[in-house]
Scaffold this active site. Sequence first.
Site, PDB file in Angstrom:
ATOM      1  N   GLU A 271       0.833  -1.212   0.000  1.00 10.60           N
ATOM      2  CA  GLU A 271       0.000   0.000   0.000  1.00 10.60           C
ATOM      3  C   GLU A 271       0.863   1.256   0.000  1.00 10.60           C
ATOM      4  OE1 GLU A 271      -3.102  -0.040  -0.732  1.00 10.60           O
ATOM      5  OE2 GLU A 271      -2.996  -2.221  -0.707  1.00 10.60           O
ATOM      6  N   TRP A 274       1.654   1.884  -3.416  1.00 16.71           N
ATOM      7  CA  TRP A 274       0.570   2.532  -4.172  1.00 16.71           C
ATOM      8  C   TRP A 274       0.633   4.042  -3.968  1.00 16.71           C
ATOM      9  CZ3 TRP A 274      -2.468   1.134  -8.061  1.00 16.71           C
ATOM     10  CH2 TRP A 274      -2.665  -0.224  -8.321  1.00 16.71           C
ATOM     11  N   TRP A 302     -21.547  11.987 -19.860  1.00 16.54           N
ATOM     12  CA  TRP A 302     -22.149  12.291 -18.551  1.00 16.54           C
ATOM     13  C   TRP A 302     -23.514  12.936 -18.765  1.00 16.54           C
ATOM     14  CZ3 TRP A 302     -19.483   9.932 -14.977  1.00 16.54           C
ATOM     15  CH2 TRP A 302     -18.082   9.839 -15.069  1.00 16.54           C
ATOM     16  N   ASN A 338     -10.782   2.345   3.277  1.00 13.18           N
ATOM     17  CA  ASN A 338     -10.457   2.242   1.853  1.00 13.18           C
ATOM     18  C   ASN A 338     -11.484   1.444   1.049  1.00 13.18           C
ATOM     19  OD1 ASN A 338      -8.640   2.452  -0.506  1.00 13.18           O
ATOM     20  ND2 ASN A 338      -8.521   0.232  -0.223  1.00 13.18           N
ATOM     21  N   TRP A 356     -16.538  11.812 -11.943  1.00 10.12           N
ATOM     22  CA  TRP A 356     -15.640  11.518 -10.818  1.00 10.12           C
ATOM     23  C   TRP A 356     -15.043  12.781 -10.204  1.00 10.12           C
ATOM     24  CZ3 TRP A 356     -10.607  13.122 -11.222  1.00 10.12           C
ATOM     25  CH2 TRP A 356     -10.074  13.311 -12.500  1.00 10.12           C
ATOM     26  N   TRP A 379      -9.577   8.229  -7.466  1.00  8.30           N
ATOM     27  CA  TRP A 379     -10.857   8.495  -8.144  1.00  8.30           C
ATOM     28  C   TRP A 379     -10.773   8.049  -9.590  1.00  8.30           C
ATOM     29  CZ3 TRP A 379     -15.733   9.369  -6.841  1.00  8.30           C
ATOM     30  CH2 TRP A 379     -15.989   9.699  -5.507  1.00  8.30           C
TER      31      TRP A 379
HETATM   32  C1  LIG Z   1     -11.830   7.273  -4.092  1.00  9.09           C
HETATM   33  C2  LIG Z   1     -10.627   7.199  -3.192  1.00  9.09           C
HETATM   34  C3  LIG Z   1     -10.018   8.364  -2.733  1.00  9.09           C
HETATM   35  C4  LIG Z   1      -8.884   8.303  -1.919  1.00  9.09           C
HETATM   36  N1  LIG Z   1      -8.308   9.489  -1.462  1.00  9.09           N
HETATM   37  C5  LIG Z   1      -7.183   9.431  -0.708  1.00  9.09           C
HETATM   38  C6  LIG Z   1      -6.564  10.613  -0.242  1.00  9.09           C
HETATM   39  O1  LIG Z   1      -6.991  11.739  -0.522  1.00  9.09           O
HETATM   40  N2  LIG Z   1      -5.454  10.498   0.546  1.00  9.09           N
HETATM   41  C7  LIG Z   1      -4.933   9.276   0.869  1.00  9.09           C
HETATM   42  O2  LIG Z   1      -3.927   9.227   1.580  1.00  9.09           O
HETATM   43  N3  LIG Z   1      -5.483   8.144   0.425  1.00  9.09           N
HETATM   44  C8  LIG Z   1      -6.596   8.181  -0.350  1.00  9.09           C
HETATM   45  N4  LIG Z   1      -7.160   7.005  -0.785  1.00  9.09           N
HETATM   46  C9  LIG Z   1      -6.443   5.718  -0.558  1.00  9.09           C
HETATM   47  C10 LIG Z   1      -6.826   4.944   0.709  1.00  9.09           C
HETATM   48  O3  LIG Z   1      -8.211   4.811   0.805  1.00  9.09           O
HETATM   49  C11 LIG Z   1      -6.299   5.579   1.990  1.00  9.09           C
HETATM   50  O4  LIG Z   1      -4.929   5.880   1.869  1.00  9.09           O
HETATM   51  C12 LIG Z   1      -6.471   4.617   3.167  1.00  9.09           C
HETATM   52  O5  LIG Z   1      -7.823   4.276   3.333  1.00  9.09           O
HETATM   53  C13 LIG Z   1      -5.933   5.267   4.420  1.00  9.09           C
HETATM   54  O6  LIG Z   1      -6.147   4.444   5.528  1.00  9.09           O
HETATM   55  P1  LIG Z   1      -4.913   3.790   6.267  1.00  9.09           P
HETATM   56  O7  LIG Z   1      -3.879   4.816   6.551  1.00  9.09           O
HETATM   57  O8  LIG Z   1      -5.455   3.039   7.438  1.00  9.09           O
HETATM   58  O9  LIG Z   1      -4.380   2.796   5.152  1.00  9.09           O
HETATM   59  P2  LIG Z   1      -3.448   1.504   5.228  1.00  9.09           P
HETATM   60  O10 LIG Z   1      -4.201   0.399   4.608  1.00  9.09           O
HETATM   61  O11 LIG Z   1      -2.916   1.288   6.590  1.00  9.09           O
HETATM   62  O12 LIG Z   1      -2.274   1.854   4.201  1.00  9.09           O
HETATM   63  C14 LIG Z   1      -1.040   2.458   4.602  1.00  9.09           C
HETATM   64  C15 LIG Z   1      -0.776   3.693   3.791  1.00  9.09           C
HETATM   65  O13 LIG Z   1      -0.634   3.364   2.416  1.00  9.09           O
HETATM   66  C16 LIG Z   1      -1.171   4.411   1.619  1.00  9.09           C
HETATM   67  N5  LIG Z   1      -2.276   3.878   0.817  1.00  9.09           N
HETATM   68  C17 LIG Z   1      -3.153   2.906   1.169  1.00  9.09           C
HETATM   69  N6  LIG Z   1      -4.013   2.657   0.148  1.00  9.09           N
HETATM   70  C18 LIG Z   1      -3.657   3.491  -0.852  1.00  9.09           C
HETATM   71  C19 LIG Z   1      -4.160   3.719  -2.162  1.00  9.09           C
HETATM   72  N7  LIG Z   1      -5.195   3.045  -2.662  1.00  9.09           N
HETATM   73  N8  LIG Z   1      -3.564   4.674  -2.917  1.00  9.09           N
HETATM   74  C20 LIG Z   1      -2.530   5.380  -2.452  1.00  9.09           C
HETATM   75  N9  LIG Z   1      -2.013   5.200  -1.218  1.00  9.09           N
HETATM   76  C21 LIG Z   1      -2.568   4.281  -0.431  1.00  9.09           C
HETATM   77  C22 LIG Z   1      -1.680   5.487   2.551  1.00  9.09           C
HETATM   78  O14 LIG Z   1      -0.676   6.459   2.704  1.00  9.09           O
HETATM   79  C23 LIG Z   1      -1.910   4.717   3.834  1.00  9.09           C
HETATM   80  O15 LIG Z   1      -1.816   5.508   4.980  1.00  9.09           O
HETATM   81  C24 LIG Z   1      -8.325   7.048  -1.582  1.00  9.09           C
HETATM   82  C25 LIG Z   1      -8.954   5.873  -2.035  1.00  9.09           C
HETATM   83  C26 LIG Z   1     -10.091   5.944  -2.829  1.00  9.09           C
HETATM   84  C27 LIG Z   1     -10.717   4.672  -3.324  1.00  9.09           C
END
Ligand SMILES: Cc1cc2nc3c(=O)[nH]c(=O)nc-3n(C[C@H](O)[C@H](O)[C@H](O)COP(=O)(O)OP(=O)(O)OC[C@H]3O[C@@H](n4cnc5c(N)ncnc54)[C@H](O)[C@@H]3O)c2cc1C
Length: 451
Positions: A271, A274, A302, A338, A356, A379
């Site tokens: 993650e 990502w 749209w 997430n 979106w 998104w």
């Molecule tokens: C529509 C949508 C919008 C999102 N907007 C954001 C946003 O504005 N900021 C944001 O930080 N994340 C965003 N995310 C990604 C993700 O949902 C969050 O990072 C995650 O839920 C944060 O929770 P966590 O720290 O417990 O994640 P964990 O699962 O513990 O992951 C650890 C870290 O990995 C990174 N990470 C995890 N998933 C993703 C991902 N899909 N893409 C990029 N990095 C990721 C984050 O920095 C996160 O803190 C978005 C996802 C979706 C589907």
Amino acid sequence: MVSPSLVWFRDDLRLADNPALRAAIDRGEPIVAVFVLDEESPGFRPLGGAARWWLHHSLESLGGRLRDRGGFLVLRRGPAERVVSELADEIDAGAVFWNRRYGGPERSVDAGLKTALRADGIDVTSFAASLLHEPWTVTTGSGTHYSVFTPFWRACVALPAPRTPLAEPRDVAGVDHPPASDALDDWGLLPTSPDWAAGLRETWEPGEPAARRRLTEFLENDLPSYDRARDEPAAGATSLLSPRLRWGELSPFTVWHEAVGVEGAGGFLSELRWREFAWHTLYHSPDLATTNLRPEFDAFPWPPLDPAQLDAWQHGETGVPLVDAGMRELWHTGYMHNRVRMVVASFLVKNLLIDWRLGEEWFWDTLVDADEANNPFNWQWVAGSGADAAPYFRVFNPELQAKKFDPQGLYISQWASDAPTEPIVDLGETRKAALAAYDVVKRAPRGPRGG
Ligand SMILES: Cc1cc2nc3c(=O)[nH]c(=O)nc-3n(C[C@H](O)[C@H](O)[C@H](O)COP(=O)(O)OP(=O)(O)OC[C@H]3O[C@@H](n4cnc5c(N)ncnc54)[C@H](O)[C@@H]3O)c2cc1C
């Protein structure tokens, strides 16, 4: 003669593993630390409401921590290029240090400032601090950047391991007469009328010490169950580190190094990759928040916006329990799990046929982790218009998602026990309409933009 060092804090509101701060300390001259609230530089995206709330408290914490170590944090407001050069001039700075940013408008400000300061005979040094790999170091065999995650990830793994984090400094000696600073309260970052931040206050403690505590707690207690339970919104199995990484209260190097030795950390580390991929994508496509990465999506038909439907989605009144639970969690806490982010985004784009970009803007305003790269990247991923995106025809069924990931309904009853129960649209019919609209995209010219 004293020639102070100026340290410009931006998305790195921490003392530990802060290479700009470390370099200033090593230079041996007194330090002036500054944060600039820049809402005026061309192309800068104004912060959303939840982000402003977080920033206020994180700056308060950072200021206190600098004071405890003999320093201080100067707050200034305005276009950063002007504000930072004026401050450098005012304190007679001999050197200026900052950690790099990767958004287009930010890079342009930083490049302009670097040139101007150097022309005035001031040393300027910038550092890698918020990404494990600099975007220009991860390239394909032919020197271009990756648009698919798996080869990107492999290329990262083949690079030298991320550097070891730097220790937190004990002393940050400031100049004898600190320059004038704005008062944080005068910036109006906190909501007042109305004060909608009670849920944020209940949920979060911004600042580096709380970030540090959460990392330790996550590694000790939650990481072992991460791979198994990370998709279940009621399980509390994820790190909740996203706002910490967004604001740089924790460095990704620290998170990486502390997690990498822990058994079963693979999914979590992926993650973090990502996150890297999203930022690298932004670096190469600075218009990520406004422009489809796949140009064929420009042809998407749209329908005219139905504001009542957008409003119902924003406020968790769609009658679809998992969607409403997610949107209410977001409104209350500034965060959403997430899996649920994916479901609510899919519902907006594919069941309501709402662009979106409108969903991205709502998240931008309401998420405490709203991130210039991660938010539009994800998104676009859900919409199907993005890099290595979910195929458009994968329309999440929110009812099946709820059965699978919230089988006992714990998450839904926590957030949406009093939500409406009659869906505002028919899930099956709207799915068909979405697929019909997608047929138009399929017939449009394909391929990456500009490529
Ligand atoms: C529509 C949508 C919008 C999102 N907007 C954001 C946003 O504005 N900021 C944001 O930080 N994340 C965003 N995310 C990604 C993700 O949902 C969050 O990072 C995650 O839920 C944060 O929770 P966590 O720290 O417990 O994640 P964990 O699962 O513990 O992951 C650890 C870290 O990995 C990174 N990470 C995890 N998933 C993703 C991902 N899909 N893409 C990029 N990095 C990721 C984050 O920095 C996160 O803190 C978005 C996802 C979706 C589907």
